[in-house]
Write an enzyme that holds these catalytic residues in place. Structure first.
Site, short mmCIF file in Angstrom:
data_model
loop_
_atom_site.label_atom_id
_atom_site.label_comp_id
_atom_site.label_asym_id
_atom_site.label_seq_id
_atom_site.Cartn_x
_atom_site.Cartn_y
_atom_site.Cartn_z
CB SER A 63 21.95 65.14 -33.21
OG SER A 63 22.22 64.75 -34.52
CE LYS A 66 20.97 67.01 -36.40
NZ LYS A 66 20.54 65.62 -36.69
CE1 TYR A 188 23.15 68.86 -39.12
CE2 TYR A 188 25.02 67.72 -40.10
CZ TYR A 188 23.85 67.69 -39.37
OH TYR A 188 23.38 66.49 -38.89
CE1 TYR A 240 17.86 62.46 -35.21
CE2 TYR A 240 19.12 61.15 -33.65
CZ TYR A 240 18.93 62.31 -34.35
OH TYR A 240 19.82 63.32 -34.21
CB VAL A 258 26.15 59.90 -33.22
CG1 VAL A 258 24.89 59.43 -33.89
CG2 VAL A 258 26.79 61.05 -33.97
N1 GLN Z 1 26.80 65.18 -37.25
C1 GLN Z 1 26.04 63.97 -37.22
C2 GLN Z 1 25.50 63.63 -38.60
O1 GLN Z 1 25.11 64.48 -39.32
C3 GLN Z 1 24.94 64.12 -36.22
C4 GLN Z 1 24.07 62.88 -36.10
C5 GLN Z 1 23.54 62.63 -34.72
O2 GLN Z 1 24.10 63.02 -33.70
N2 GLN Z 1 22.49 61.85 -34.67
O3 GLN Z 1 25.47 62.50 -39.00
#
Ligand code: GLN
Length: 304
Positions: A63, A66, A188, A240, A258
């Site tokens: 993530s 992003k 994505y 988050y 993650v």
């Molecule tokens: N690719 C992961 C997902 O879509 C990214 C989530 C994350 O890093 N929080 O679940």
């Protein structure tokens, strides 16, 4: 300030405290990482680099990507963006479907999965080969080529992308999605599967510590006001449903993934990236958060 000494102290303290979590396994390929990896890299605004531990080992940025896609979209679509995605902390898990239904297809912020999918959808409308453009953009932020997509992680996530696909169709139902859901999911998942090291990440985030201006290409990546907005969003939404906790303990804008990475900036001073794969129950790296908390406690200056 002796940054090398600082991050070595932090590194050693975290190593000896050795707080544990659990490696992400909902993307099976991510579970294969060595849980004991741990690295820290810091880059100051002159481009000096400081590192400790596994700071040069590439890992799955997930993530954290992003932030890069948001930056790209910001520089292309300017303020038009905010009609499709909101800027409020979510207080919910990053892949919540219930929240999107409740808010009628306008994702809470660009960092939860629904919001990031809207951003990737906008890039898909703009470019024939969005993942090539995203990779090129990050390489430019980094000052030299660094991007590699891990094909195994990508295939593994694609096989388990039911939730993200559901979010895509939900967005489409609310008329907030322009392209074929499967195409956008592929892009994505590809940008989440990018591998970078702590030092690459710290370098690529340095424009956010420098009012939107690249210290490598010597050009404006985004305007000063947009850099401020991205930093505000990282502070309020970057972790988050643990964003408040991170702001409270660390007090810096940052973004987690993650894969166990966290990239963060101290505006006008430095950018920093930390990586350790074991996560807490909110999906954020236990050691990375501890390291950043120790680091800000030791600094003689702060954001606030
Ligand atoms: N690719 C992961 C997902 O879509 C990214 C989530 C994350 O890093 N929080 O679940």
């Amino acid at each position: 300030m002796d940054y090398q000494q600082l991050i070595e102290e932090v590194y050693n303290e975290v190593k000896s405290a050795n707080p544990r979590g659990k490696v992400a396994d909902y993307i099976p390929e991510l579970a294969r990482v060595d849980p004991d990896k741990f690295g820290i890299a810091l880059v100051d605004l002159e481009g000096n680099t400081f590192g400790a531990g596994d700071f040069e080992v590439p890992f799955s940025i997930q993530s954290i990507s992003k932030v890069f896609t948001l930056t790209m979209v910001a520089s292309i679509f300017k303020d038009k963006l905010w009609s499709r995605v909101n800027v409020e902390p979510s207080g919910d898990p990053f892949n919540s479907i219930a929240q999107l239904e409740f808010e009628k297809g306008i994702p809470r912020n660009p960092f939860i999965n629904a919001g990031a999918l809207v951003i990737t959808d906008a890039l898909t409308s703009k470019f024939d080969d969005p993942i090539a453009e995203i990779s090129k953009f990050i390489d430019e932020l980094n000052g030299e080529a660094c991007i590699k997509i891990n094909q195994e992680v990508m295939d593994s996530e694609l096989k388990h992308s039911e939730r993200n696909t559901a979010l895509g169709y939900f967005l489409k139902a609310y008329d907030n999605f322009e392209n074929k859901v499967e195409d956008v999911i592929k892009t994505y998942v590809a940008h989440c599967s990018i591998e970078m090291s702590c030092v690459d990440l710290a370098r690529s985030f340095s424009f956010l510590a420098n009012d939107g201006y690249s210290i490598y290409g010597k050009r404006e990546i985004v305007s000063e006001s947009f850099a401020r907005r991205i930093n505000s969003l990282m502070l309020t939404c970057g972790f988050y449903d643990e964003a408040g906790e991170f702001a409270f303990r660390v007090g810096l804008p940052g973004k987690s993934g993650v894969g166990g990475g966290v990239a963060s900036v101290m505006p006008h001073k430095f950018s920093i990236a930390v990586w350790s794969p074991e996560l807490n129950e909110k999906g954020n790296s236990v050691k990375s958060i501890m390291a950043l908390e120790l680091l800000t406690n030791k600094l003689k200056f702060s954001l606030f």
